[in-house]
Design an enzyme around this catalytic site. Structure first.
Site, PDB file in Angstrom:
ATOM      1  N   ARG A 227       0.799  -1.098  -0.440  1.00 48.72           N
ATOM      2  CA  ARG A 227       0.162   0.253   0.156  1.00 48.72           C
ATOM      3  C   ARG A 227       1.232   1.554  -0.238  1.00 48.72           C
ATOM      4  O   ARG A 227       0.163   2.507   0.181  1.00 48.72           O
ATOM      5  CB  ARG A 227      -1.243   0.282   1.060  1.00 48.72           C
ATOM      6  N   GLY A 230       5.821   1.586   3.690  1.00 44.61           N
ATOM      7  CA  GLY A 230       7.670   1.155   3.645  1.00 44.61           C
ATOM      8  C   GLY A 230       7.581   2.744   2.827  1.00 44.61           C
ATOM      9  O   GLY A 230       8.457   3.105   3.018  1.00 44.61           O
ATOM     10  N   TRP A 231       7.303   2.649   1.327  1.00 44.30           N
ATOM     11  CA  TRP A 231       7.601   4.030   0.660  1.00 44.30           C
ATOM     12  C   TRP A 231       7.911   5.357   1.630  1.00 44.30           C
ATOM     13  O   TRP A 231       8.101   6.161   1.992  1.00 44.30           O
ATOM     14  CB  TRP A 231       7.005   4.359  -0.513  1.00 44.30           C
ATOM     15  N   GLU A 259      15.129  -8.683  -2.069  1.00 43.26           N
ATOM     16  CA  GLU A 259      15.026  -7.955  -3.658  1.00 43.26           C
ATOM     17  C   GLU A 259      14.066  -6.975  -3.432  1.00 43.26           C
ATOM     18  O   GLU A 259      14.459  -6.354  -4.454  1.00 43.26           O
ATOM     19  CB  GLU A 259      15.008  -9.346  -4.944  1.00 43.26           C
ATOM     20  N   TYR A 265      14.857   0.652  -2.809  1.00 41.84           N
ATOM     21  CA  TYR A 265      15.693   1.845  -2.194  1.00 41.84           C
ATOM     22  C   TYR A 265      16.266   1.986  -3.639  1.00 41.84           C
ATOM     23  O   TYR A 265      16.818   3.060  -3.723  1.00 41.84           O
ATOM     24  CB  TYR A 265      16.738   1.312  -1.365  1.00 41.84           C
TER      25      TYR A 265
END
Length: 311
Positions: A227, A230-231, A259, A265
């Site tokens: 969703r 984390g970003w 991965e 990142y």
């Protein structure tokens, strides 16, 4: 998506995403426009729909700074703090940490990120302990020991504020037509170090510069993956670093076997600067990349949209 867990443990740690909610203490979230209340159902409820003037980069204009509040009892009277002398600069930085709120609209809902409070320690411990156990495939019998070690770690780290901070993310799904009350769920956590005084003494190899900001211990609730949680935890960390540190080089670790986090990142403009030697396998550790990103001079993190990339 996860970042390396930097605890003082003898085995190689790495966080992923699972969250067994323990019993909560009822306490409202005192942001002036958002009133979050913790309930036994492990969710938060919003009692005000007033838009939040947060520190999010999504705002088109920055609101004027609020009047300087009195020294906050939230942190200065925190029983977890030491009795060390705090300079005026540190007091100002503590005030800022208390008021910091990052907010962002996602495709499936909305998200807020703020600094962890004392009564949320056990909630955060549960997420990190379960993430660590899942990553290392440890048996359930280690759960109690993990929680003990991680709680000790969080309490020790908290005494270093305002040179570091543990951030918590909260997620509210878009309301449906028949939904009367909107629920806000605890979604994830991440730790941010701003300078050498907040640097972790147990950072895994390869070692980043101790005077540079460092992001670690990121974990997202298993049910809220894909969703963009984390970003936006990463974005919130970068935004806070840009306001709390003069250094623009931010470091983090990523295991070579992970991965999906590595891909995220890279899309966030982190570059590999060093990789563990294969000899670390002899120490029963996973090989890791040390990655670095140079933040822009502006106080806004990257605008790249990576919704759903935190798996």
């Amino acid at each position: 998506m996860a970042a390396t867990l930097s605890l003082s443990l003898s085995i190689d740690p790495q966080t992923h995403h699972r969250f067994p909610f323990p019993k909560h203490h009822t306490r409202p979230f005192s942001h002036p426009h958002l009133n979050f209340q913790i309930y036994p159902s492990h969710s938060f409820k919003i009692s005000s729909s007033t838009p939040s003037h947060s520190h999010s980069h999504s705002s088109t204009t920055s609101p004027p700074p609020p009047p300087q509040p009195p020294v906050s009892s939230l942190y200065l009277d925190d029983p977890f703090r030491t009795g060390r002398f705090l300079t005026n600069d540190e007091l100002d930085r503590l005030r800022f940490l208390e008021s910091f709120v990052y907010s962002e609209n996602l495709k499936s809902g909305s998200m807020w990120v703020r600094v962890m409070r004392p009564d949320e320690t056990d909630t955060t411990v549960a997420l990190l302990a379960d993430s660590f156990a899942e990553s290392m495939m440890l048996p359930a019998g280690y759960a109690g020991l993990l929680r003990f070690l991680i709680k000790k770690y969080l309490l020790e780290r908290r005494t270093l504020m305002p040179h570091m901070a543990t951030l918590l993310g909260f997620y509210r799904e878009n309301a449906t037509t028949n939904q009367e009350e909107q629920e806000v769920k605890f979604a994830g956590t991440v730790e941010v170090c701003f300078d050498q005084r907040g640097a972790n003494t147990s950072i895994p190899s390869p070692l980043p510069p101790r005077n540079s900001p460092y992001i670690c211990n990121m974990a997202v609730h298993k049910s809220l993956r894909r969703r963009g949680i984390g970003w936006h935890l990463l974005n919130a960390s970068e935004e806070l670093i840009s306001k709390m540190s003069s250094s623009r080089e931010v470091y983090l670790h990523c295991r070579m076997i992970d991965e999906a986090p590595f891909s995220m990142y890279e899309k966030a403009n982190y570059k590999v600067v060093k990789t563990d030697s294969i000899l670390v396998l002899l120490m029963l550790q996973r090989r890791k990349h040390l990655m670095c990103k140079k933040l822009p001079l502006s106080n806004t993190p990257s605008e790249t949209d990576l919704s759903g990339s935190d798996e």
